[in-house]
Structures are given as structure tokens and as C-alpha cells.
Write an enzyme that holds these catalytic residues in place. Structure first.
Site, PDB file in Angstrom:
ATOM      1  N   ARG A 228       0.838  -1.203   0.000  1.00 22.15           N
ATOM      2  CA  ARG A 228       0.000   0.000   0.000  1.00 22.15           C
ATOM      3  C   ARG A 228       0.865   1.242   0.000  1.00 22.15           C
ATOM      4  NH1 ARG A 228      -4.580  -1.290   4.687  1.00 22.15           N
ATOM      5  NH2 ARG A 228      -5.043  -3.423   4.026  1.00 22.15           N
TER       6      ARG A 228
ATOM      7  N   SER B 229      -7.778  -1.360   0.993  1.00 18.33           N
ATOM      8  CA  SER B 229      -8.759  -1.636   2.045  1.00 18.33           C
ATOM      9  C   SER B 229      -9.430  -0.336   2.492  1.00 18.33           C
ATOM     10  CB  SER B 229      -8.096  -2.376   3.212  1.00 18.33           C
ATOM     11  OG  SER B 229      -9.049  -2.818   4.148  1.00 18.33           O
TER      12      SER B 229
ATOM     13  N   LYS C 260      -2.999  -6.499  -3.670  1.00 15.76           N
ATOM     14  CA  LYS C 260      -2.998  -7.743  -2.902  1.00 15.76           C
ATOM     15  C   LYS C 260      -2.915  -8.936  -3.856  1.00 15.76           C
ATOM     16  CE  LYS C 260      -6.817  -7.697  -0.494  1.00 15.76           C
ATOM     17  NZ  LYS C 260      -7.791  -8.033   0.581  1.00 15.76           N
TER      18      LYS C 260
ATOM     19  N   ASP D 157     -13.161  -2.414   0.011  1.00 14.79           N
ATOM     20  CA  ASP D 157     -13.138  -3.679  -0.731  1.00 14.79           C
ATOM     21  C   ASP D 157     -14.063  -4.726  -0.118  1.00 14.79           C
ATOM     22  OD1 ASP D 157     -11.323  -4.009   1.447  1.00 14.79           O
ATOM     23  OD2 ASP D 157     -10.432  -5.731   0.454  1.00 14.79           O
TER      24      ASP D 157
END
Length: 551
Positions: free
Chosen positions: A50, A150, A160, A310
Site C-alpha cells: 500500500r 482496504s 494484494k 473492498d
């Protein structure tokens, strides 16, 4: 949360808190990360890489390098099936998806994409991987990628990787991908295969996959919609502008539910949010500040819920309790599922992380069930959810997944949608909302009081915190009680917890660095009173201050 609360926390986001979407996307393409800077390298935390394009930590070069590293990993592991690719509604998710596709197509990877204009929740990607791989072995298996940071602020992007078991990749896999990606960055992307977007799509390796229809059709195998519908449970949901925004109306229609979607707005600035505790926009469904819009409607519904961007995390709002802390709701879920899932195997266990409430231990002990306690990170639960030995895996940060009602695997990654809808099933069967169920539970087993402190930490300070060992704790007592255990490894699997946990008969604290942000966290829980909780936090803070001062 004991951290200093911003004066505008819980208030509508002011104009100066909103991102410039165009500037953010421009920075994604034109800013080149410095591979010599630790802050600009690829770093897989507990849930992927991230960062923000504005900081040089999530730019096109990162995505190209990671995508090529995943293609290399697939070849080494003999994974030749399709790759299921999903994305959430963050501003950087769309360009990141396009960049990854250029690399995947050039490497000959077959990619499964949602129909145009449809976003893809993390649990829908996990389910798609598992359903495709059912009965397949070796090179025939597929895997997946989700472009999401997220619940992180709108300026962030995330990447991811989910291997063929459908859940988050394990540490060895992410370490290998991280090392390869950083090597590509250091060598100016030499070796990265890439086609422009138009040629990538012309290759015919991109295929449409209806994630929404597949997920919604199978959801009745997890949640008892007949029970919910018969009881007439009135539900409200706020998708928080996330990837599940089209899933909720489809669920309501298919299962004929009294489910109201309170907002279907999608805005990459997330201008409709109220500010989180630190004054940032953060789509955290467990934060009372971020969830102010839904909690204001709590009396309209028998139960209401929200999910992060998400949709792998849940937040539960009830008339009796307002927004339930995740630990409260997870304890109720464990108690309920162990009593009302006769199709699960007799030796089922419950997975929890070391910083999730100890009330789950008391619930499980009363019902004769084993607890599998792990470090933070949902990846530790994926094998147990896959083989059916774990009925549920849960984290204090409002992440959970569970088995189907007959004991078969559902998803091996967090599923905020199923966890949220379970609140309606509990309400239908119990005749009271989960908040009231929690009070009944604690009346029998004791009431835990919990809090958490978060504060900034440099990379070096985070490394020092992660390296704490039982020898770092010299005291024989904690908050007036004898220390019963000092843990740097999780009891369930013996893996390092990336910090330290100190336990007594009626309380505990844990200190660890965040795997996704430049902060550290101190967790504490007391089964006595507020004063005892404050003492736990104070003594834990003293330990952390000593570590940070040394750095």
C-alpha cells in the site's frame, strides 16, 4: 481509542480534506519511485503493498514491477490457470488495474475481469478462485489479485495477491514477490514484459467473469435468508462507496429481503464520509467517527451494517447498542455459530489473532471448542478455512470469514458481506439484536473493557517494536497482578507476532507495529474495570516509550 482525537472527527469532510483525483492519477504515472528510499520500495505488509502516488510509494512502476514479479512466481510455482483480477473504488485502483493488465497480457496470463463498470469485493475474488480450483490440481489452478488499500484514505492505492488457496499470500510468497519487484525497480524495470492497453486487450487473454452473480447465488449457503425473511428483519446497509455497492441491491432482490441501501454514491474522493479519529477520511466500518452517517439511522432498522472499500471488513449497528465494537460482535458470532451450525464437524476450531478479545476464549471453553490463536494477519486462517478445520477466522479489526452452513469452505479471505448479514440471521433467531446478545453473553462470562492507542512510528522504530522478545519484559507483575505469560510467538501456530503480548489472570496488553501504515498500536483488555484498563495501557506505553527512545 486513546489516541488524541482530531477536533473535526465525526464531522462531514470539509473541502480541504478532499483529494484532487486528477493530480493523484497524474502522479501515479509521472512520478518515478526512488528504489534506494525504503519509503518508496515495494513492501508487503499484512495485506499487500500500500502507498500513495503523491509520496512515491504507489506509482505505475510499483504496479508494473509487482505484476511481473507475480508472473515470475506463477511460473516457478507452476500456476497456469486464469488469474482473477478485482478492484475497489479508490482512485488509484483503476489505473493500477490497467497497468497490471499490460504486464499480465505480455506474459500470456489469462485474466478474468468483472463486466465494465462493475467493482469487485475481495471476498468475491476469493470465492471465484476457490470455485474455479475445485477439483483441480497443479498447473490447472488459478489465483488472483485485488487492487485495494482496504479502508485506507482516498489518496492511497493497494495491491494484494491471493494464491490458489484463495486467501492472502503467506509470508514466504510475499517476501519473494517483494524482493523480485524491488529488483525490477532497481534495474529500471529491465525484464518487465509489457504491452500497451489496446494491444493487451486485443490479445484475447482478458475474459469477462460475473463475480457478482456467482457470489450472490452462493451466499444462501452461508446465511439463512429464509429465517431472516420469515422474521421480517428490517436491515439497512451503507456500502461506504465501496466495491460492493451493486451487490447489496442484488442480494435484496434475489432473496426478497427488507434491505435498504442508504446510499449508492461512488466518489473516489469519498466526500460523503465523516472524518475519522485523526481527521482523515478513512472508510473504516468499525470507527464511530467514520460511521456517523449510519449510526444516526440506527433506530430505523432492526440491524444495520456497513463494509469498507473492498468489503472485507464489517461494521454492525443495532438499536440497543449503536455501533458495536468488533470484538463484541465477533464474540456474539462465535457463540451463535457454535450453537447453530450442526453441519460443522465436531472438532471444529475458532481462529482468532492474539489481539482479538479474550472473551472468545471464554465462549469457546464453555462450548468445548478449541481456539487457534495466531499473529495478526488473515493469511494464518486460510489453510484452516480451506480444509474445514476452522469454522470461523476473525480479527479485532472487523475482519472475518466463516464456513458454509454445511461445513464446506466459503471464502479464505475476509468477507464483510457475509459477516454483516449474519447479524440479521442472529437477530431473526434470537428475537433481539446482537447488542442485546452481547450483554447476555457478558452477564455469564464477564465483561471485557478494551482500548487501543495508535501513534506515528518510523520504519526503524517499527522494526525495534517487532523485535521485542519475552526478555524485553522485566516486570513480574502487570497492573497489580502477577504476569502469567509473555508472548512473542502466537500460541496457535508458534509464529512471531511481530511485537509482544503480556497476560495476567484478568487482563493483557499487546504492542506491535502496523503492517500497513507508519504507526504502532498498543492494545489492552481488562475483565475488571476502567482503572485497571488504564493501568494496563500506561504500563504498556512505558515499555514502548523505552523502545522508541532507544531508537
Amino acid at each position: 481509542m486513546s489516541s488524541q482525537v482530531h477536533p473535526l472527527a465525526g464531522q462531514p469532510a470539509p473541502p480541504d480534506a478532499l483529494i484532487d483525483v486528477e493530480a493523484l492519477r497524474e502522479a501515479y504515472f509521472w512520478r518515478r519511485p526512488d528504489p534506494a528510499s525504503p519509503e518508496q520500495q515495494v513492501v508487503f505488509g499484512t495485506s499487500g503493498h500500500r502507498g500513495s502516488a503523491l509520496d512515491g510509494s504507489f506509482n505505475e512502476w510499483h504496479v508494473l514491477a509487482i505484476a511481473q514479479a507475480i508472473c515470475d512466481h506463477r511460473r516457478r510455482q507452476g500456476i497456469a490457470g486464469p488469474l482473477f483480477l478485482g478492484a475497489d473504488t479508490h482512485a488509484l485502483s483503476e489505473p493500477a488495474t490497467a497497468s497490471a493488465l499490460e504486464v499480465l497480457a505480455a506474459n500470456g496470463v489469462e485474466v478474468m475481469l468483472a463486466p465494465p463498470g462493475q467493482f469487485t469485493p475481495t471476498p468475491a475474488v476469493s470465492l471465484a478462485i476457490l470455485e474455479y480450483n475445485r477439483g483441480k490440481e497443479g498447473s490447472a489452478r488459478g489465483d488472483g489479485i485485488v487492487m485495494t488499500p482496504s479502508h485506507n484514505p482516498p489518496r492511497d492505492g493497494g495491491f494484494k495477491y491471493n494464491p490458489p488457496h484463495g486467501g492472502p499470500a503467506d509470508g514466504a510468497t510475499t517476501a519473494s514477490i517483494q524482493a523480485d519487484a524491488n529488483a525490477y525497480l532497481r534495474h529500471d524495470l529491465a525484464g518487465v514484459q509489457r504491452l500497451d492497453a489496446e494491444r493487451a486487450f486485443a490479445r484475447g487473454s482478458c475474459h469477462e467473469h460475473d463475480y457478482l452473480a456467482q457470489y450472490v447465488a452462493a451466499l444462501a449457503e452461508v446465511v439463512d435468508f429464509d429465517l431472516i425473511r420469515a422474521a421480517g428483519v428490517r436491515m439497512g446497509v451503507d456500502p461506504l462507496g465501496g466495491a460492493g455497492v451493486d451487490y447489496w441491491p442484488a442480494i435484496a432482490e434475489r432473496y426478497r429481503l427488507p434491505l435498504t441501501v442508504v446510499s449508492d454514491t461512488v466518489d473516489p474522493r469519498f466526500a460523503f464520509m465523516t472524518l475519522d479519529w485523526d481527521g482523515k477520511i478513512r472508510m473504516d466500518p468499525s470507527s464511530p467517527y467514520a460511521m456517523r452517517r449510519l449510526t444516526a439511522l440506527q433506530d430505523r432498522f432492526d440491524v444495520a451494517f456497513a463494509c469498507d472499500t473492498d468489503h472485507d471488513r464489517h461494521g454492525i449497528v443495532t438499536p440497543s447498542s449503536g455501533l458495536m465494537p468488533p470484538n463484541h460482535y465477533l464474540s456474539v458470532c462465535v457463540d451463535y455459530l457454535l450453537r447453530h451450525r450442526p453441519g460443522w464437524r465436531a472438532d471444529i476450531a475458532i481462529g482468532k489473532t492474539v489481539v482479538t478479545t479474550a472473551l472468545i476464549h471464554r465462549v469457546a471453553q464453555r462450548l468445548g471448542t478449541r481456539v487457534f490463536e495466531t499473529p495478526v494477519g488473515f493469511k494464518w486462517f486460510a489453510p484452516g478455512l480451506l480444509d474445514g478445520s476452522l469454522g470461523m477466522g476473525c480479527e479485532e479489526s472487523a475482519g472475518a470469514s466463516l464456513l458454509r452452513r454445511d461445513g464446506r469452505t466459503w471464502t479464505t479471505d475476509k468477507d464483510g458481506i457475509a459477516a454483516a448479514l449474519l447479524a440479521a440471521e442472529i437477530t431473526a433467531r434470537a428475537g433481539v439484536d446482537p447488542g442485546a446478545c452481547y450483554r447476555s453473553l457478558t452477564a455469564a462470562l464477564g465483561t471485557p473493557l478494551a482500548d487501543r492507542v495508535e501513534a506515528h512510528a518510523t520504519r526503524e522504530q517499527k522494526q525495534r517494536l517487532a523485535a521485542l522478545t519475552p526478555d524485553s519484559v522485566k516486570a513480574g507483575s502487570l497492573a497489580g497482578e502477577p504476569v502469567e505469560a509473555v508472548q512473542s510467538r502466537a500460541p496457535g501456530n508458534g509464529e512471531p507476532i511481530g511485537g509482544i503480548k503480556v497476560c495476567t489472570a484478568s487482563g493483557w496488553f499487546a504492542a506491535r507495529p502496523s503492517g500497513t501504515e507508519d504507526i504502532y498500536k498498543i492494545y489492552a483488555e481488562s475483565f475488571r474495570d476502567e482503572g485497571h484498563l488504564r493501568s494496563l495501557l500506561q504500563e504498556a506505553q512505558g515499555l514502548v516509550d523505552g523502545v522508541l527512545a532507544a531508537s
